[in-house]
Motif scaffolding. Sequence first.
Motif, mmCIF file in Angstrom:
data_model
loop_
_atom_site.group_PDB
_atom_site.id
_atom_site.type_symbol
_atom_site.label_atom_id
_atom_site.label_comp_id
_atom_site.label_asym_id
_atom_site.label_seq_id
_atom_site.Cartn_x
_atom_site.Cartn_y
_atom_site.Cartn_z
ATOM 1 N N GLY A 134 0.766 13.631 2.563
ATOM 2 C CA GLY A 134 0.415 13.747 1.236
ATOM 3 C C GLY A 134 0.193 12.763 0.411
ATOM 4 O O GLY A 134 -0.335 13.012 -0.918
ATOM 5 N N LEU A 135 0.397 11.595 0.932
ATOM 6 C CA LEU A 135 0.224 10.273 -0.038
ATOM 7 C C LEU A 135 -1.495 10.221 -0.486
ATOM 8 O O LEU A 135 -1.665 9.738 -1.384
ATOM 9 C CB LEU A 135 0.803 9.112 0.398
ATOM 10 N N ILE A 136 -2.259 10.470 0.494
ATOM 11 C CA ILE A 136 -3.763 10.517 0.300
ATOM 12 C C ILE A 136 -4.077 11.672 0.386
ATOM 13 O O ILE A 136 -4.028 12.507 1.491
ATOM 14 C CB ILE A 136 -4.285 9.588 1.644
ATOM 15 N N PRO A 137 -4.810 12.286 -0.618
ATOM 16 C CA PRO A 137 -5.024 13.629 -0.977
ATOM 17 C C PRO A 137 -6.363 13.915 -0.183
ATOM 18 O O PRO A 137 -7.177 13.184 -0.098
ATOM 19 C CB PRO A 137 -5.446 14.024 -2.417
ATOM 20 N N VAL A 138 -6.301 15.046 0.731
ATOM 21 C CA VAL A 138 -7.567 15.443 1.450
ATOM 22 C C VAL A 138 -7.660 17.125 1.050
ATOM 23 O O VAL A 138 -6.899 17.781 0.703
ATOM 24 C CB VAL A 138 -7.246 15.385 3.010
ATOM 25 N N ASN A 139 -8.947 17.307 1.133
ATOM 26 C CA ASN A 139 -9.377 18.538 0.960
ATOM 27 C C ASN A 139 -9.400 19.613 2.250
ATOM 28 O O ASN A 139 -10.377 20.223 2.623
ATOM 29 C CB ASN A 139 -10.803 18.790 0.571
ATOM 30 N N MET A 194 0.852 -1.081 -0.013
ATOM 31 C CA MET A 194 -0.078 -0.026 0.008
ATOM 32 C C MET A 194 0.769 1.235 0.060
ATOM 33 O O MET A 194 0.740 2.234 -0.831
ATOM 34 C CB MET A 194 -0.853 -0.061 1.243
ATOM 35 N N GLU A 195 1.816 1.209 0.858
ATOM 36 C CA GLU A 195 2.743 2.719 0.930
ATOM 37 C C GLU A 195 3.600 2.670 -0.534
ATOM 38 O O GLU A 195 3.587 3.832 -0.778
ATOM 39 C CB GLU A 195 3.747 2.475 1.913
ATOM 40 N N VAL A 196 4.224 1.671 -0.860
ATOM 41 C CA VAL A 196 4.740 1.695 -2.087
ATOM 42 C C VAL A 196 4.194 2.279 -3.155
ATOM 43 O O VAL A 196 4.492 3.208 -3.917
ATOM 44 C CB VAL A 196 5.316 0.549 -2.497
ATOM 45 N N ILE A 197 2.769 1.634 -3.340
ATOM 46 C CA ILE A 197 2.063 2.028 -4.653
ATOM 47 C C ILE A 197 1.638 3.664 -4.305
ATOM 48 O O ILE A 197 1.417 4.299 -5.338
ATOM 49 C CB ILE A 197 0.694 1.290 -4.603
ATOM 50 N N LEU A 198 1.294 4.129 -3.077
ATOM 51 C CA LEU A 198 0.869 5.394 -2.736
ATOM 52 C C LEU A 198 2.085 6.241 -3.147
ATOM 53 O O LEU A 198 1.836 7.350 -3.543
ATOM 54 C CB LEU A 198 0.560 5.666 -1.343
ATOM 55 N N VAL A 199 3.335 6.021 -2.899
ATOM 56 C CA VAL A 199 4.504 6.856 -3.197
ATOM 57 C C VAL A 199 4.619 6.858 -4.803
ATOM 58 O O VAL A 199 4.865 7.933 -5.232
ATOM 59 C CB VAL A 199 5.781 6.066 -2.567
ATOM 60 N N PHE A 200 4.455 5.686 -5.479
ATOM 61 C CA PHE A 200 4.632 5.808 -6.939
ATOM 62 C C PHE A 200 3.235 6.527 -7.673
ATOM 63 O O PHE A 200 3.497 7.173 -8.593
ATOM 64 C CB PHE A 200 4.384 4.316 -7.469
ATOM 65 N N LYS A 201 1.955 6.626 -6.925
ATOM 66 C CA LYS A 201 1.150 7.325 -7.537
ATOM 67 C C LYS A 201 1.231 8.785 -7.100
ATOM 68 O O LYS A 201 0.379 9.589 -7.630
ATOM 69 C CB LYS A 201 -0.160 6.650 -7.204
ATOM 70 N N SER A 202 1.889 9.058 -6.034
ATOM 71 C CA SER A 202 1.853 10.714 -5.559
ATOM 72 C C SER A 202 2.613 11.679 -6.555
ATOM 73 O O SER A 202 3.318 11.289 -7.549
ATOM 74 C CB SER A 202 2.630 10.660 -4.302
ATOM 75 N N ARG A 203 1.873 12.706 -6.593
ATOM 76 C CA ARG A 203 2.137 13.568 -7.474
ATOM 77 C C ARG A 203 2.765 14.956 -6.863
ATOM 78 O O ARG A 203 2.967 16.150 -7.474
ATOM 79 C CB ARG A 203 1.034 14.209 -8.461
ATOM 80 N N ILE A 204 3.178 14.703 -5.415
ATOM 81 C CA ILE A 204 3.801 15.667 -4.738
ATOM 82 C C ILE A 204 5.222 15.986 -5.120
ATOM 83 O O ILE A 204 6.119 14.766 -5.114
ATOM 84 C CB ILE A 204 3.581 15.588 -3.316
ATOM 85 N N PRO A 205 5.888 16.879 -5.474
ATOM 86 C CA PRO A 205 7.403 17.128 -5.773
ATOM 87 C C PRO A 205 8.272 16.792 -4.599
ATOM 88 O O PRO A 205 7.932 17.335 -3.520
ATOM 89 C CB PRO A 205 7.435 18.342 -6.497
ATOM 90 N N GLY A 206 9.161 15.884 -4.917
ATOM 91 C CA GLY A 206 9.895 15.610 -3.477
ATOM 92 C C GLY A 206 9.300 14.569 -2.725
ATOM 93 O O GLY A 206 8.241 14.374 -2.623
ATOM 94 N N ARG A 207 10.449 13.898 -1.988
ATOM 95 C CA ARG A 207 9.664 12.678 -1.169
ATOM 96 C C ARG A 207 10.259 12.805 0.181
ATOM 97 O O ARG A 207 10.828 11.946 0.646
ATOM 98 C CB ARG A 207 10.069 11.301 -1.672
ATOM 99 N N LYS A 208 10.333 14.058 0.679
ATOM 100 C CA LYS A 208 10.873 13.958 2.182
ATOM 101 C C LYS A 208 10.195 13.307 3.299
ATOM 102 O O LYS A 208 10.726 13.081 4.090
ATOM 103 C CB LYS A 208 11.251 15.695 2.404
ATOM 104 N N GLN A 209 8.860 13.537 3.237
ATOM 105 C CA GLN A 209 8.257 12.734 4.448
ATOM 106 C C GLN A 209 7.601 11.568 4.162
ATOM 107 O O GLN A 209 6.765 11.147 4.778
ATOM 108 C CB GLN A 209 6.968 14.100 4.478
ATOM 109 N N PHE A 210 8.260 10.925 3.144
ATOM 110 C CA PHE A 210 7.284 9.672 2.570
ATOM 111 C C PHE A 210 7.670 8.612 3.571
ATOM 112 O O PHE A 210 7.041 7.396 3.650
ATOM 113 C CB PHE A 210 7.772 9.235 1.375
ATOM 114 N N TRP A 211 8.656 8.841 4.454
ATOM 115 C CA TRP A 211 9.116 7.803 5.462
ATOM 116 C C TRP A 211 8.171 7.886 6.607
ATOM 117 O O TRP A 211 8.170 6.865 7.547
ATOM 118 C CB TRP A 211 10.450 8.129 6.043
#
Length: 551
Positions: free
Chosen positions: A257-262, A191-208
């Motif tokens: 930001g891996l799961i977008p919220v409004n 789940m986390e790996v796929i969310l990282v690949f689908k993410s459109r946020i530039p940079g991956r500083k907080q993906f850990w």
Amino acid sequence: MPYQKKKTLSCMTILLCVLLAYICRMLRPESYLLRTLADQLRTCLYLGIYCAWVIYLNKHVVHKSMRQYLTAIGCMMVFWFFLRTIKYHIFQDPLGGHICWYLYYVPMILIPTLGLTATLLMEEREEKRIKKISTALLLPASVLIVCVLTNDLHQQVFRFLMEPPYSDENYHYGKIFFVIQLWIIVCLAAMEVILVFKSRIPGRKQFWLPIIPGLLLLGWNICNIFRVPFILSIAGDMTAVCCLLMAAIFQSCILCGLIPVNSRYFELFQTTGGLHAEITDNSFQCYYYSGEFPRLSREMRECIIEKSTVQEQGTQIRHIPVKGGHLFWAEDISVLLDQYLDIQEQQEELTARNHLLQKAYQKEAERRKTEEQNRLLNMIQSQTLKQYELLSTYMKSLEQAKTREEYDRILCKVVVVGTYLKRWKNLILTRYSSQEDALTMEDLKRSLAESCESLKLYKVRAAYFVQDKEKQLHADDVLKCYEFFEWLTEQLFDVVTSVFFRVTQIEKKLQISVHVVCACQEDIHIYLTERPELLIQQEEEQEWFIRCPVS
């Protein structure tokens, strides 16, 4: 309240609730009433946290599939705590607790499965693909749940050392139990790996960030399997630990930001560059604003709502209804108004120019029509010059005629030539009015029919035969046939008594065959010397056969 402040306050509230629930677990007063009260307070705190989390997910997660599956995950956690409450505070017999223990594994297996399914379907649009992915993941999860619920029959998940009724206080782990643990770990990691690949946020500083609760859950699971006393004493409640860490995994995905919220409405609305707008409730009380939106009276707002737009001093104020209120925004249209005036002036200029061009086109069309008419008239005159000269000769002869019989004979010749001139003009006009530059056998037949009728006035029996009357022909071929008929008639005016004119296709070639009966025994070769290509044969004493190839 700013978004950062609201987020900090929410996190502090949740941490205080969790800390209070942990204190209720660790404090074990001697009084049974106090212990029961502490357990119920702890359960209510956790249920309140997860119910609030479900409401938060249902309101703020953007993608529909992700929102539905995360809401289902939150409901599973509430269901899990409900089972725990029933097991320890309602069921007193071992069988009831045994069943609740097995039912623990329904949410334990489904929560990671639903999380992975939600991740895979986050941006899907096709219903068939959504059903296939959901079935592919939920089918093995259902098999594992069935294995747990039927463990008393095969004991491949838990192995009991004692006789029934079985208890969760004395057992060993079976093969399927480790399959279940592996399934949970794989689902959460994927789940986390796929969310990282689908993410459109530039940079991956907080993906850990989601990895931390995932590692804690893995460590606790290993220690729980090996029954480490230290872990059992400080974190022995499986329901509380698993639900907290799994919820932390999903909430961490939301925070980074891996799961977008409004969320962050106010900040995002204020940072929209160049937009002067405000959002109000139904009583026109402003809640969100951006830029320098003009102050409007209640009457003006009602007028805007009724007309959808109001324009004053180069500013256009527009409106759309939103849930629970109204959205007003102002647009500077002064530049557009200037452009509109320029376009209006250009339109008037182009209209006048178009009117002049239409007149010029009409004049040019009239000129071309006149030129074409003159051209056709000149062409007809040049092609029928011989006939006009012949008519002139006949008219002079009419003036010199001495007898009525001679006068009638010359007049009949005039009618025959005049008929030819009329039909020839019709053929020419028909030819040039057709886009295909073609004439039909029917056109030729009508011309021959009229000429044959005029010959009867001269007491000449005339007949014709035209093959394939509807067939399209080159105009030159039709004109050649009719021209030859007229030429032959003019040459044999004084000797012929009967003419049979035939136009036929022989071996895909158009040919003219003429059968002539003369009034005397004179040789007709002397009248047809202008056409040496003609085939002339005498069939009987006064009958002749003439053949002329056309094409």
